[in-house]
Design a protein around this motif. Structure first.
Motif, PDB file in Angstrom:
ATOM      1  N   ASN A  57       1.110  10.734  -9.187  1.00 17.70           N
ATOM      2  CA  ASN A  57       0.504   9.432  -9.453  1.00 17.70           C
ATOM      3  C   ASN A  57      -0.986   9.584  -9.732  1.00 17.70           C
ATOM      4  O   ASN A  57      -1.542   8.954 -10.646  1.00 17.70           O
ATOM      5  N   VAL A  58      -1.652  10.440  -8.944  1.00 13.95           N
ATOM      6  CA  VAL A  58      -3.082  10.694  -9.159  1.00 13.95           C
ATOM      7  C   VAL A  58      -3.300  11.368 -10.508  1.00 13.95           C
ATOM      8  O   VAL A  58      -4.236  11.047 -11.249  1.00 13.95           O
ATOM      9  N   VAL A  78       2.223   2.187  -3.467  1.00 17.92           N
ATOM     10  CA  VAL A  78       1.281   2.769  -4.422  1.00 17.92           C
ATOM     11  C   VAL A  78       0.532   3.939  -3.798  1.00 17.92           C
ATOM     12  O   VAL A  78      -0.584   4.239  -4.174  1.00 17.92           O
ATOM     13  N   GLU A  86       0.834  -1.199   0.000  1.00 24.32           N
ATOM     14  CA  GLU A  86       0.000   0.000   0.000  1.00 24.32           C
ATOM     15  C   GLU A  86       0.866   1.245   0.000  1.00 24.32           C
ATOM     16  O   GLU A  86       0.549   2.234  -0.666  1.00 24.32           O
ATOM     17  N   ASP A 123     -10.124   1.689  -5.456  1.00 25.14           N
ATOM     18  CA  ASP A 123     -10.821   0.799  -6.391  1.00 25.14           C
ATOM     19  C   ASP A 123     -12.256   1.240  -6.596  1.00 25.14           C
ATOM     20  O   ASP A 123     -12.823   1.085  -7.682  1.00 25.14           O
ATOM     21  N   THR A 171      -3.093   8.770 -13.185  1.00 25.59           N
ATOM     22  CA  THR A 171      -4.209   7.822 -13.181  1.00 25.59           C
ATOM     23  C   THR A 171      -5.473   8.451 -13.746  1.00 25.59           C
ATOM     24  O   THR A 171      -6.139   7.874 -14.612  1.00 25.59           O
ATOM     25  N   SER A 221      -2.496   6.378  -5.227  1.00 27.49           N
ATOM     26  CA  SER A 221      -3.337   5.751  -6.238  1.00 27.49           C
ATOM     27  C   SER A 221      -4.807   5.973  -5.899  1.00 27.49           C
ATOM     28  O   SER A 221      -5.183   6.062  -4.736  1.00 27.49           O
TER      29      SER A 221
END
Length: 202
Positions: free
Chosen positions: A132-133, A102, A99, A108, A136, A105
């Protein structure tokens, strides 16, 4: 015999300028609307310039962070990276090494609890997590219009119930989202998508 012929009134005897005051009022209204549009366009341009500066600063900080991370990995090797992951996992308590790796992130599923979302927001304090966001959302969200893109982006993060607890300015005791790091990520992506179209309009 009496004549039944009636003469039509002289239509040219009516003044033709009775509508002048109304016409002037319309012209004044249009002029006022035009000035308001110019002012609004100026505000939008200033906001876009400020956003571009924020994005440029963010990209610079991310590049610096990535360069520093590369040097650290080269110097420390795999043992240094593993030690860093283990230290982060211990600091966070229940969070696992996976966790931590990442961090930043997207979930889900959209957050169904406001406190969980705010915890996620705090995890974006590092530039690496924020970047990272940005990657994504930019990859997942393929909406064409700006309005649809913004709505889809927030639906990736928040459920409708949590979204109802938030507002742009935080009025009525709602969570203000204007200055959140999540909002900054979305704005940086959207500015890159729409900047060319806005420049053409201006």
């Amino acid at each position: 015999m009496e004549s039944n012929i009636e003469f039509a009134p002289n239509v040219h005897s009516t003044p033709v300028c009775t509508g002048t005051p109304d016409l002037q009022r319309i012209v004044d209204d249009l002029r006022n609307e035009f000035e308001e549009m110019k002012a609004e366009r100026g505000r939008e341009r200033a906001e876009l310039d400020a956003l571009r500066q924020q994005v440029a600063e963010l990209n610079s900080r991310v590049a610096t962070l990535e360069a520093a991370g590369g040097r650290e990995a080269a110097e420390g090797g795999e043992r240094g990276a593993m030690a860093a992951r283990e230290g982060l996992a211990e600091e966070e308590g229940e969070r696992t090494v996976k966790e931590a790796r990442v961090e930043g992130s997207l979930p889900d599923r959209p957050f169904t609890d406001l406190n969980d979302f705010l915890q996620f927001e705090r995890s974006l304090e590092t530039d690496a997590a924020l970047q990272n966001v940005i990657r994504t959302i930019g990859t997942v969200n393929t909406a064409q219009s700006s309005k649809e893109w913004v709505a889809n982006s927030w639906h990736l993060v928040l459920s409708d119930d949590v979204g109802s607890l938030c507002s742009w300015t935080g009025i009525r005791d709602k969570q203000c989202i204007r200055d959140l790091r999540t909002t900054l990520a979305m704005r940086s992506i959207l500015s890159n998508i729409c900047s060319l179209k806005r420049e053409q309009l201006w």
